[in-house]
Write a protein that holds these residues in place. Structure first.
Motif, PDB file in Angstrom:
ATOM      1  N   VAL A  40       7.706 -93.106  14.745  1.00 10.87           N
ATOM      2  CA  VAL A  40       6.370 -92.701  15.185  1.00 10.87           C
ATOM      3  C   VAL A  40       6.289 -92.667  16.715  1.00 10.87           C
ATOM      4  O   VAL A  40       5.673 -91.770  17.298  1.00 10.87           O
ATOM      5  CB  VAL A  40       5.294 -93.633  14.578  1.00 10.87           C
ATOM      6  CG1 VAL A  40       3.963 -93.470  15.266  1.00 10.87           C
ATOM      7  CG2 VAL A  40       5.140 -93.352  13.083  1.00 10.87           C
ATOM      8  N   TYR A  77       2.630 -89.733  14.852  1.00 13.00           N
ATOM      9  CA  TYR A  77       2.439 -89.944  13.418  1.00 13.00           C
ATOM     10  C   TYR A  77       2.586 -88.652  12.631  1.00 13.00           C
ATOM     11  O   TYR A  77       3.307 -88.589  11.642  1.00 13.00           O
ATOM     12  CB  TYR A  77       1.073 -90.578  13.131  1.00 13.00           C
ATOM     13  CG  TYR A  77       0.865 -90.789  11.666  1.00 13.00           C
ATOM     14  CD1 TYR A  77       1.514 -91.822  11.009  1.00 13.00           C
ATOM     15  CD2 TYR A  77       0.064 -89.925  10.921  1.00 13.00           C
ATOM     16  CE1 TYR A  77       1.374 -92.006   9.656  1.00 13.00           C
ATOM     17  CE2 TYR A  77      -0.082 -90.108   9.561  1.00 13.00           C
ATOM     18  CZ  TYR A  77       0.572 -91.142   8.927  1.00 13.00           C
ATOM     19  OH  TYR A  77       0.435 -91.310   7.582  1.00 13.00           O
ATOM     20  N   THR A 127       6.146 -87.307  12.217  1.00 14.12           N
ATOM     21  CA  THR A 127       7.145 -88.182  11.601  1.00 14.12           C
ATOM     22  C   THR A 127       7.362 -87.815  10.134  1.00 14.12           C
ATOM     23  O   THR A 127       6.407 -87.619   9.396  1.00 14.12           O
ATOM     24  CB  THR A 127       6.701 -89.658  11.715  1.00 14.12           C
ATOM     25  OG1 THR A 127       6.703 -90.016  13.092  1.00 14.12           O
ATOM     26  CG2 THR A 127       7.633 -90.585  10.951  1.00 14.12           C
ATOM     27  N   LYS A 179       4.666 -91.833   3.301  1.00 15.41           N
ATOM     28  CA  LYS A 179       4.651 -92.187   4.723  1.00 15.41           C
ATOM     29  C   LYS A 179       3.369 -92.964   5.041  1.00 15.41           C
ATOM     30  O   LYS A 179       3.399 -93.967   5.756  1.00 15.41           O
ATOM     31  CB  LYS A 179       4.718 -90.897   5.554  1.00 15.41           C
ATOM     32  CG  LYS A 179       4.577 -91.100   7.046  1.00 15.41           C
ATOM     33  CD  LYS A 179       4.745 -89.791   7.815  1.00 15.41           C
ATOM     34  CE  LYS A 179       3.428 -89.071   7.994  1.00 15.41           C
ATOM     35  NZ  LYS A 179       3.497 -87.956   8.972  1.00 15.41           N
ATOM     36  N   PHE A 229       2.998 -96.639   6.624  1.00 10.82           N
ATOM     37  CA  PHE A 229       2.283 -96.860   7.884  1.00 10.82           C
ATOM     38  C   PHE A 229       1.258 -97.986   7.736  1.00 10.82           C
ATOM     39  O   PHE A 229       1.138 -98.846   8.609  1.00 10.82           O
ATOM     40  CB  PHE A 229       1.594 -95.569   8.356  1.00 10.82           C
ATOM     41  CG  PHE A 229       1.047 -95.698   9.742  1.00 10.82           C
ATOM     42  CD1 PHE A 229       1.795 -95.291  10.834  1.00 10.82           C
ATOM     43  CD2 PHE A 229      -0.201 -96.255   9.979  1.00 10.82           C
ATOM     44  CE1 PHE A 229       1.314 -95.436  12.132  1.00 10.82           C
ATOM     45  CE2 PHE A 229      -0.699 -96.408  11.263  1.00 10.82           C
ATOM     46  CZ  PHE A 229       0.059 -95.986  12.335  1.00 10.82           C
ATOM     47  N   LEU A 257       1.957 -97.910  17.983  1.00  5.85           N
ATOM     48  CA  LEU A 257       1.639 -97.769  16.563  1.00  5.85           C
ATOM     49  C   LEU A 257       0.240 -98.293  16.254  1.00  5.85           C
ATOM     50  O   LEU A 257      -0.558 -97.638  15.608  1.00  5.85           O
ATOM     51  CB  LEU A 257       2.689 -98.517  15.735  1.00  5.85           C
ATOM     52  CG  LEU A 257       2.541 -98.467  14.221  1.00  5.85           C
ATOM     53  CD1 LEU A 257       3.878 -98.123  13.591  1.00  5.85           C
ATOM     54  CD2 LEU A 257       2.050 -99.780  13.645  1.00  5.85           C
ATOM     55  N   GLU A 268      -1.482 -94.567  17.499  1.00  6.20           N
ATOM     56  CA  GLU A 268      -1.155 -93.775  16.310  1.00  6.20           C
ATOM     57  C   GLU A 268      -2.036 -94.147  15.120  1.00  6.20           C
ATOM     58  O   GLU A 268      -2.277 -93.316  14.249  1.00  6.20           O
ATOM     59  CB  GLU A 268       0.327 -93.916  15.955  1.00  6.20           C
ATOM     60  CG  GLU A 268       1.280 -93.451  17.045  1.00  6.20           C
ATOM     61  CD  GLU A 268       1.238 -91.948  17.297  1.00  6.20           C
ATOM     62  OE1 GLU A 268       0.750 -91.206  16.429  1.00  6.20           O
ATOM     63  OE2 GLU A 268       1.671 -91.524  18.386  1.00  6.20           O
ATOM     64  N   ALA A 323      -3.729 -91.770  11.839  1.00  8.01           N
ATOM     65  CA  ALA A 323      -3.055 -91.977  10.562  1.00  8.01           C
ATOM     66  C   ALA A 323      -4.001 -91.953   9.358  1.00  8.01           C
ATOM     67  O   ALA A 323      -3.668 -92.481   8.307  1.00  8.01           O
ATOM     68  CB  ALA A 323      -2.264 -93.283  10.597  1.00  8.01           C
TER      69      ALA A 323
END
Lengths: 233, 211
Positions: free
Chosen positions: A51, A56, A59, A82, A86, A135, A139, A143
């Protein structure tokens, strides 16, 4: 049990906290339960790397399994998608982050210094883990709604640390603290942190410590006292 | 009506502006309803009641239109803030008037507010970068407070960023709780929050309720 043939990569293992690091290469003869658990953590670490590299949206499962050095089949033994991977990664990182913050905060008796310790712990964790910082602070927002709800809740979970600053304050001080004070302080802090992560300046996060301490203590103890605590250490 | 020279061109410009605004409003309405990712150009076109070609005459993609919506709203918000702030004297009253104008704008258009303040965070890296840039535009209004503050020289360099971030976070929370229309009730608290670091909580409280 046969070792996964792709199970050889150790690069960047030391970039992650022990919980997220990888198994050493080769046949290890470790109990299956341990291997399975470790695979899961490798996938989480793999996701964080993928990521950080691709964002995101960009990926793919392929990126994650390549970084984790496990097979695609192994991925699907642990996660349905995914998104699910996550969410688990996000929760794992946030759990660690909030543990560090609460430990640091609880170690100090005096509230202004406890706040300082908590903020310092948060900045130290994020700046030492740029991939994980990205992350969970950047991200996470792209997500999907499930993670966004968790992100909002995580930020709100910081409110009680500041609310503790109201304890034992004279009525005059309490009167002028509006109900949204804590929410606004937490939002302001997170905004400063996120902006630096977005700008790729994650390693400089610790420099924010005095500013964030002064900003967040001022409503409770006034700017002179707040500045004093901010400039200590 | 006066047949002034260049009238033709002006009206074409007017139509073009109007058309863009209409498309942006349609995007905001769709985005607020189903989230940025789920919205298609077809949805926007249907909502705006225009031809697909007209959309592409104005914007190259859904993302282009989305970023234009952010720019459009920022420009309008700043115009309203500046208008309101220039009508009053002291800095403290300007902050109050500016925030009042901003909250008024947010409350007046919940779909656009949700698009710009909530959805922009999840609409991809370019949108997030644009959102962060937009925040910068609000900082000068607060920064003047350093001249008013008795300890203006010693205030942390990031103070204004933190204030703007805090205010946007509060607004974000209200929008996701579907309380956008009541957002103006937050004015006194937000004024207090913005002024306190400069002039102390007590003085800030006075300005937050003054009229």
């Amino acid at each position: 049990m046969a070792a996964d043939p792709t199970d050889t990569s150790v690069e960047s293992a030391q970039e992650y906290p022990p919980e997220l690091s990888r198994l050493p290469p080769g046949r290890h003869g470790l109990p299956r339960e341990f291997v399975v658990h470790n695979q899961r953590e490798r996938l989480i670490a793999g996701l964080a790397e993928a990521v950080a590299e691709n964002g995101y949206a960009g990926t793919t499962i392929g990126h994650i399994t390549r970084h984790a050095a496990v097979s695609r089949r192994t991925f699907y033994e642990h996660f349905a998608s995914k998104d699910e991977c996550f969410v688990v990664a996000y929760d794992t990182v946030m759990e660690q982050l909030s543990e560090r913050v609460s430990e640091a905060f609880d170690e100090v008796d005096d509230w202004p210094h406890a706040v300082r310790a908590g903020i310092a712990a948060m900045l130290a964790f994020l700046s030492s883990e740029p991939n994980l910082a990205r992350l969970c602070m950047v991200e996470a927002l792209v997500a999907g709604p499930v993670v966004v709800d968790r992100y909002d809740a995580a930020i709100r979970s910081l409110v009680p640390y500041f609310e503790a600053g109201r304890e034992g304050k004279p009525a005059k001080v309490l009167e002028r603290l509006s109900p949204t004070t804590e929410e606004a302080l937490v939002g302001g802090m997170v905004s400063l942190i996120s902006r630096r992560i977005i700008a790729g300046r994650t390693t400089e996060l610790e420099e924010l410590l005095p500013d964030l301490v002064e900003f967040s203590l001022t409503p409770y103890i006034g700017s002179t006292e707040a500045a004093k605590v901010a400039r200590e250490g | 009506m006066r047949p002034a020279p260049g009238r033709q061109q002006l009206s074409r410009e007017f139509i073009a502006r109007h058309q863009r605004a209409r498309i942006i409003n349609a995007l905001a309405a769709e985005t607020a309803e189903k989230g940025y990712r789920a919205v298609t150009v077809a949805d926007i076109v249907r909502r705006a009641g225009i031809a697909r070609n007209t959309f592409y005459d104005n914007f190259s993609s859904k993302q282009d239109c989305f970023l234009a919506a952010l720019d459009y709203a920022l420009e309008e918000a700043l115009r309203r803030i500046v208008d309101a702030a220039t009508e009053v004297d002291s800095w403290q009253n300007r902050v109050r008037a500016g925030l009042a104008a901003f909250l008024g704008y947010v409350a007046s258009d919940p779909p656009l507010a949700r698009t710009c303040i909530v959805e922009s965070l999840s609409a991809g890296p370019e949108s997030l970068a644009r959102y962060e840039e937009s925040l910068q535009a609000f900082l000068p209004l607060f920064r003047i407070g350093r001249k008013v503050s008795p300890h203006g020289d010693e205030l942390p360099a990031t103070l204004e960023e933190a204030i703007a971030g805090g205010i946007f976070w509060i607004i974000y929370q209200r929008i996701i709780q579907n309380e956008t229309e009541q957002i103006e009730e937050l004015l006194p608290e937000l004024v207090e929050f913005a002024l306190t670091p400069y002039i102390g909580a007590e003085a800030a409280k006075r300005f937050s309720t003054a009229d």
